[in-house]
Each structure stands twice: as structure tokens, then as C-alpha cells.
Motif scaffolding. Structure first.
Motif, PDB file in Angstrom:
ATOM      1  N   HIS A  20      42.134  43.443  31.402  1.00  0.00           N
ATOM      2  CA  HIS A  20      43.313  44.030  32.021  1.00  0.00           C
ATOM      3  C   HIS A  20      44.463  43.023  32.084  1.00  0.00           C
ATOM      4  O   HIS A  20      44.270  41.864  32.453  1.00  0.00           O
ATOM      5  CB  HIS A  20      42.970  44.501  33.436  1.00  0.00           C
ATOM      6  CG  HIS A  20      44.136  45.047  34.201  1.00  0.00           C
ATOM      7  ND1 HIS A  20      44.793  46.208  33.841  1.00  0.00           N
ATOM      8  CD2 HIS A  20      44.773  44.586  35.315  1.00  0.00           C
ATOM      9  CE1 HIS A  20      45.770  46.450  34.700  1.00  0.00           C
ATOM     10  NE2 HIS A  20      45.785  45.474  35.597  1.00  0.00           N
ATOM     11  N   ASN A  33      44.028  50.603  27.176  1.00  0.00           N
ATOM     12  CA  ASN A  33      42.712  50.816  27.754  1.00  0.00           C
ATOM     13  C   ASN A  33      41.837  51.565  26.755  1.00  0.00           C
ATOM     14  O   ASN A  33      42.327  52.332  25.922  1.00  0.00           O
ATOM     15  CB  ASN A  33      42.811  51.624  29.046  1.00  0.00           C
ATOM     16  CG  ASN A  33      43.488  50.843  30.166  1.00  0.00           C
ATOM     17  OD1 ASN A  33      43.352  49.629  30.247  1.00  0.00           O
ATOM     18  ND2 ASN A  33      44.214  51.540  31.024  1.00  0.00           N
ATOM     19  N   TRP A  81      43.675  51.181  34.958  1.00  0.00           N
ATOM     20  CA  TRP A  81      43.234  52.484  34.463  1.00  0.00           C
ATOM     21  C   TRP A  81      44.282  53.550  34.806  1.00  0.00           C
ATOM     22  O   TRP A  81      43.945  54.670  35.189  1.00  0.00           O
ATOM     23  CB  TRP A  81      41.868  52.874  35.041  1.00  0.00           C
ATOM     24  CG  TRP A  81      40.723  52.120  34.454  1.00  0.00           C
ATOM     25  CD1 TRP A  81      39.974  51.164  35.051  1.00  0.00           C
ATOM     26  CD2 TRP A  81      40.168  52.262  33.127  1.00  0.00           C
ATOM     27  NE1 TRP A  81      38.998  50.699  34.210  1.00  0.00           N
ATOM     28  CE2 TRP A  81      39.091  51.351  33.015  1.00  0.00           C
ATOM     29  CE3 TRP A  81      40.493  53.072  32.035  1.00  0.00           C
ATOM     30  CZ2 TRP A  81      38.341  51.227  31.850  1.00  0.00           C
ATOM     31  CZ3 TRP A  81      39.738  52.948  30.878  1.00  0.00           C
ATOM     32  CH2 TRP A  81      38.672  52.034  30.802  1.00  0.00           C
ATOM     33  N   ASN A 131      41.452  47.571  29.659  1.00  0.00           N
ATOM     34  CA  ASN A 131      40.109  47.713  30.219  1.00  0.00           C
ATOM     35  C   ASN A 131      39.142  48.366  29.229  1.00  0.00           C
ATOM     36  O   ASN A 131      39.539  49.167  28.391  1.00  0.00           O
ATOM     37  CB  ASN A 131      40.165  48.587  31.477  1.00  0.00           C
ATOM     38  CG  ASN A 131      40.925  47.926  32.607  1.00  0.00           C
ATOM     39  OD1 ASN A 131      40.613  46.803  32.981  1.00  0.00           O
ATOM     40  ND2 ASN A 131      41.925  48.609  33.136  1.00  0.00           N
TER      41      ASN A 131
END
Length: 362
Positions: free
Chosen positions: A239, A193, A15, A223
Motif C-alpha cells: 500500500h 490494488n 482498499w 494491496n
């Protein structure tokens, strides 16, 4: 000279898409003799998903995401010649910015390093009490990792003494060609992400073409996608650590870059993925944004898609030989013009020029 850098994370890309940017810039600055300390909070499970060990070219300080931890690291700001607050730390952002301004020495260079400038500027336009807006009179400069002339004009219009883009780039020691890895075999790969300000563009440039090309395999790393509805030929693998990025980029026939909404709108904002893919000699397809030709030449070093249909057309007509030729041309370009060694030289000159001006004023 000592640099105190307060950012999201140097050790983990979990992240945290800015991780490779921080690593590339700070490693290059260390080669110029700077003593660097990077302060990052123990937050968002990043320390449980580290990509690298603390590097030899920077002192790494991981502090508790608490008021006590905040006070401890801010107390060290007074020891630095250059104090940097990056945006998007995720916890205590306002307090960190106010704290580094309060704790730094009177003659230290104080700067804000914005890795999401377009979004920050939108927030400042909507909020007259925004902490960055209030801090600008006390900051010596703003550095950004993209945005070009529109971001420079906007920041200086808000009162920044100076605003200078320092673009993403390539560390060829980290991102380079490697053998194929069949885990990542696909016609198109995307590392991204799931973020609210990019999801609609990923639907358009990735999921819609996947639905149009049921015989092709689409690989989605990143993610947050576990509960997203998507075509059956899309494989969401979660991930992907930076150690596997080279294999991810080298294995699919092509890889995709999709800009966040604000960066696509303002242009001149190549993501780290652009240079990482080019460094691995991957055939990159990117969504269209103003300024791409400053970094890679369309149709020769990168393929540009205006919408999902464009992307599907590119993918259908792309042979392995064409993909190889485009990837090799992109790698030659970024090694020549877009390495972190060059970016480090740029930032080193910026710091030297500031010191010279400060001496003249004194």
C-alpha cells in the motif's frame, strides 16, 4: 444547503480507490457553501490506515459497522437537503440505500453516486431484484464518475430520471510535482490494488512487459500482491498512502494506468490515477479505452498501449526528455480542463437546476 453523503471512506484510501475522488468533489462543493457530512463505516481496517485527518470542509462521521451504527447514521438523513448514497460502501449497501430513501425528507434531493457504473449495470442486467434497480423510481438522479454516453443510455434505459457523468479530476493543491524520491526509482510504476476484474489486464500490460524487459525496473504499489508470482525485476511495495502519491508519480520514468475490465470495455472512464499522475507532470502510459482523447491527447499528453507489446515498445523508445515533455503537456491540459474546481461547479449547477425545476413543479 446540507449534504448527507454515505460512502466507503473519505479519510482512507486503503482498499478504497474512490477516496481522492470524494475528497476532490466534496471540497469543491464546500467552497460553494454546502454543509457536508460524510458517513463511513469502521470496516476493512481503513481507519487504521488513514491518509488524512477529518478535513475542515466536511464533518466526518465514522460509525460502527453494525446494525446499531447503521440506524444511528440513517436517522440523520432527515436533516439534509441533499442525500447521497454512493456505491461500494462494502457493508450494508442495500440497507443504506433503502434507509436513505426511507429517512430523507419528502422534498430532499435524493441521488445515487456510482463510482463503478459499468459493474453496477452488469449486476442489474443479471438481477431483476437488484437494490439499485428497485430504487431508481425513488431517486431524483444518478451521478457517475465515468462511463459517458453508454452509461447514461443504460441507466436511463433502466428507468433513472437523469444520469450525469461527473468525471475524476485533479486537485492541484493535493497532486502536483515534487522532488524525486529514490524509494520509487523505476522505469515504470503502477499503483493498483489487486482486484479480480483487473488482474488479467495487469498481467498483460505490466507483468508481461516486465518479463520482456529484464533490464528495466518495474514498481508495483497497492494491496494484495504479496503472493502473486511475478518477474524478478518487479518490486511489489504494498500500500502507498495518498501522501506519497506525488513522489511515486514523479520519480519513475513513466507511470501506468490499467483500467478495470468493465471500465475498459465501456470506455469514457478515466481513473483518479490518470489525473493524479498528470497533475504531478508524470509521463503516463495507459491501456487503450474509448474516449481517452476527451481527457488527454494520445502521443502528446499521454501514451496509449493496446497490449503488453505496445507498452514494452513505448518503454524501450521513451527518453527522459520525451517523458518530461509528455508529462508537462498533460499537466497543462488537466489544469486547464480537468480540475475538481470545475467538477464542483458542474455539480453545483446540477443541484441548482434540480431546485429550479422542483420550484416550477410546485
Amino acid at each position: 444547503m446540507k449534504i448527507a453523503f454515505y460512502g466507503s471512506s473519505l479519510l482512507s484510501s486503503y482498499w478504497n480507490g474512490a477516496a481522492t475522488y470524494y475528497r476532490g468533489i466534496l471540497k469543491a462543493l464546500a467552497a460553494h457553501g454546502y454543509e457536508i457530512t460524510f458517513y463511513e463505516p469502521d470496516a476493512f481496517d481503513r481507519q487504521q490506515h488513514r491518509d488524512i485527518d477529518p478535513p475542515e470542509w466536511a464533518r466526518s462521521v465514522v460509525y460502527p459497522a453494525s446494525e446499531e451504527g447503521l440506524r444511528a447514521v440513517l436517522a440523520e438523513a432527515g436533516q439534509a437537503d441533499i442525500v447521497v448514497k454512493a456505491n461500494g460502501v462494502g457493508v450494508y449497501d442495500r440497507e443504506l440505500l433503502e434507509g436513505v430513501l426511507a429517512q430523507s425528507r419528502p422534498h430532499a434531493l435524493r441521488l445515487y453516486w456510482d463510482v463503478d457504473a459499468a459493474a453496477t449495470l452488469d449486476e442489474m442486467r443479471a438481477d431483476a431484484s437488484h437494490p439499485v434497480l428497485r430504487a431508481l423510481p425513488d431517486l431524483d438522479m444518478v451521478l457517475t464518475y465515468g462511463g459517458g454516453p453508454p452509461v447514461v443510455e443504460a441507466y436511463e434505459g433502466f428507468g433513472a430520471a437523469r444520469c450525469i457523468p461527473v468525471y475524476n479530476a485533479l486537485d492541484p493543491d493535493t497532486h502536483h510535482p515534487v522532488p524525486r524520491d529514490e524509494r520509487f526509482a523505476a522505469d515504470l510504476g503502477l499503483l493498483a490494488n489487486r482486484l479480480p476484474d483487473r488482474e488479467a489486464r495487469i498481467e498483460e500490460f505490466f507483468l508481461r512487459p516486465a518479463g520482456q524487459l529484464p533490464g528495466s525496473r518495474f514498481l508495483l504499489g497497492g494491496n494484495g500482491w504479496h503472493d502473486k508470482s511475478m518477474p524478478s525485476n518487479v518490486d511489489p511495495i504494498g500500500h502507498v498512502g495518498t501522501g506519497a502519491h506525488n513522489a511515486f508519480n514523479c520519480t519513475p520514468r513513466a507511470v501506468l494506468n490499467v483500467a478495470r475490465d468493465s471500465m475498459a470495455e465501456i470506455g469514457f472512464s478515466p481513473a483518479t490515477r490518470v489525473f493524479e499522475a498528470a497533475g504531478a507532470a508524470a509521463c503516463l502510459i495507459t491501456d487503450a479505452w474509448e474516449g481517452i482523447e476527451l481527457f488527454l491527447k494520445p502521443d502528446e499528453e499521454v501514451l496509449v498501449a493496446r497490449d503488453g507489446q505496445d507498452l514494452a515498445d513505448h518503454l524501450q523508445g521513451l527518453t527522459e526528455e520525451q517523458a518530461r515533455r509528455i508529462g508537462e503537456a498533460a499537466r497543462e491540459r488537466v489544469l486547464r480542463e480537468h480540475t475538481y474546481t470545475l467538477r464542483g461547479e458542474q455539480v453545483h449547477r446540477i443541484f441548482q437546476q434540480h431546485r429550479e425545476r422542483a420550484r416550477e413543479v410546485a
